[in-house]
Design a protein around this motif. Sequence first.
Motif: not given
Length: 337
Positions: A274, A295, A298, A303, A305-306, A309-310
């Motif tokens: 990050d 991504g 995560r 995580h 779903r997150e 998306v990434i």
Amino acid sequence: MLSNNRHSRGEYLPQSKEKIHVKIGAKFRAARLALGLTQQEVSENLCDRSYVSLFERDKVSPPVELVVELAKRVKISVSKLLETADEPVRNRSQLLFTDDLVGHGQVNVALQQLEQLWWDAISGHDTALAYEIYHRVLRLINTGMTQVDVSWLTSSIMWLLGQGKNEWALHLGYQLQRILFERGQWQSAVSWGKTLMALAPPLDIRVRAGIGTASALLRQGDFYQAEQQYIDVLECIPANFKIKTQPVAAFIHHGLSAVYGRTNAWQKAYTNADLAVATYHKPSAEYWLAMQNVGIIRGQLGHRREALVILSKCEEYWIQAKDSSRVADLKQDLELL
């Protein structure tokens, strides 16, 4: 054929602005006759027979690629062809010939020539020639050549240090470390990095060598040492210190995230990934590599779903950038989620 009948008219000249003063035709002819070859045989698929005749009488100046190929036909090295009793003339001619080789894209051959010329310079105590060779070698390896043996550069670096040319030695040493890294010779890259840092180099080289050393340690699986090396570099750099417009801190956090990911310390990996994303300049390739790393991490932290998306955004970027290898890597990452 290398080219058209311009060879027979002798219109090709070396690219160097200075003329090569060594006449090599007679020496070439002697080598040809020693093998019992005719002019027709050595010229086959290269040039006209009449051009070889002109060459042997020093009536033309052949293009460098033709000299290299003809020399192969008669089993004589270009260095041998350029030999002369007048050593300064010979050395100058060989230097100019390497320039021509580079101009014709034959970088590896040029480096082999420079290596031989280097040993001649050292054995002959020709410091000026050695310095000229150094500058040529540094320019060539900066262009990304990595296909030839570079072990002789170690002796070059030690010699430069002995001459008090520490800054020159450090620059060449860093380039050698980079080549070793690109070849996957991790232990050698680590050793050279530590040697460079022990010589108290300027900050720029210290940082580059430090990151290179940490990255090599990471790739050879020495995660603890890699972590310490990255942290050491991070602690020595001033704020906003950059390499190629990118903040160095971003490279280091990216590296640390890889270290922690390899050791399953996913929260630390996420924190550093990050930080890398926040520090890299958007929308650079480095930024999206770091984002892809976020991504993946995560996903490892649950995580999903997150992460999807990434990684989908990253995929869009690599597709637009037409980077098929990155797209393929990312698809594998998506399949693992």
